[in-house]
Scaffold this active site. Structure first.
Site, mmCIF file in Angstrom:
data_model
loop_
_atom_site.group_PDB
_atom_site.id
_atom_site.type_symbol
_atom_site.label_atom_id
_atom_site.label_comp_id
_atom_site.label_asym_id
_atom_site.label_seq_id
_atom_site.Cartn_x
_atom_site.Cartn_y
_atom_site.Cartn_z
ATOM 1 N N GLN A 83 38.893 36.199 29.498
ATOM 2 C CA GLN A 83 38.594 36.729 30.214
ATOM 3 C C GLN A 83 38.643 38.821 30.186
ATOM 4 O OE1 GLN A 83 40.936 34.764 33.868
ATOM 5 N NE2 GLN A 83 41.147 33.052 32.723
ATOM 6 N N ASP A 86 39.460 43.926 27.042
ATOM 7 C CA ASP A 86 39.659 45.230 26.015
ATOM 8 C C ASP A 86 39.555 44.893 24.943
ATOM 9 O OD1 ASP A 86 41.948 42.216 25.313
ATOM 10 O OD2 ASP A 86 42.671 43.109 26.544
ATOM 11 N N HIS A 101 34.167 38.178 30.669
ATOM 12 C CA HIS A 101 33.972 39.273 31.377
ATOM 13 C C HIS A 101 33.073 40.704 30.607
ATOM 14 C CE1 HIS A 101 36.728 36.941 34.466
ATOM 15 N NE2 HIS A 101 35.210 36.323 34.473
#
Length: 243
Positions: A83, A86, A101
């Site tokens: 999710q 980064d 995401h």
């Protein structure tokens, strides 16, 4: 056995990246006039793109140079849906993970949801912090009248009022769920749609589920084992058990 790992913000905490709902979490700190749930929306991007981009830049982009930790490295060869935006799983060497995401280092042309468009590198390195307002609008090609479809750019991140599309790998993610014979959820609060989607599949298939988190969210399912610990502690436990 095909184990599917689904990770959330807790996995990146040891890399110095805030979780979402902690005291300093992304969804705890908004802007002066808006909550994070209002900021991280397509509506905000369209109505007030500068406010959106400045908040996004300060809350997310400043972490783009952080490196992976031992958990990301352990997951580098695993079947993984994250999710997190980064990109640390990629930095750790996982070449086949699904960033459901989106990615902090990517952007797309501003388009109607559902369309397949190229995913490009975001120009964060070109941002002039001394002229942040004009720099952000210029780099994302946003005129004074607001974002324009097929002209302006938008960070490649799934916002609260958007839905999963194949641009985020949803079809592949669902196939991995159905192919899995076990699911391990690490560092997630089960507050997003992808975790509920995966749990529905696990219940339907009646496959074992493991929940790894220092304060694990309890789920409505019988075939679940809870590990109230960090992801790193869980990995140590697994490796000791398998030796």
């Amino acid at each position: 056995m095909t184990t599917l790992y689904i990770t959330g913000a807790g996995v990146s905490a040891e890399s110095g990246i805030p979780t979402f709902r902690g005291e300093d979490g992304f969804w705890t700190i908004g802007s002066r006039n808006y909550t994070p749930q209002q900021m991280a929306t397509r509506a905000m991007y369209m109505d007030n793109p500068l406010q959106f981009l400045k908040w996004y830049y300060h809350r997310f982009v400043t972490y783009r140079h952080h490196g992976p930790n031992s958990v990301h490295q352990w997951l580098a060869d695993k079947n993984l849906i994250t999710q997190n935006i980064d990109g640390l799983d990629g930095k750790a060497g996982n070449t086949d993970f699904i960033s459901i995401h989106g990615r902090i280092d990517k952007m797309t042309i501003f388009h109607e949801q559902g369309e397949i468009v190229p995913i490009e590198s975001a120009p964060w390195g070109q941002v002039d912090e001394n002229n942040l307002t004009s720099s952000l609008l210029e780099l994302f090609k946003i005129p004074h009248i607001g974002p324009q479809l097929n002209v302006s750019y938008k960070p490649h991140v799934l916002l609260f009022d958007e839905f999963y599309t194949e641009l985020y790998g949803i079809d592949t993610a669902q196939k991995r769920m159905w192919d899995a014979t076990k699911m391990v959820f690490m560092g997630t609060s089960f507050s997003v749609n992808i975790t509920q989607m995966a749990l529905d599949v696990a219940r339907h298939k009646e496959i074992p589920v493991e929940v790894v988190d220092p304060s694990p969210a309890h789920i409505l399912y019988d075939n679940v084992q809870y590990f109230p610990m960090t992801a790193k502690e869980y990995i140590d436990y697994v490796e000791q058990t398998n030796t």
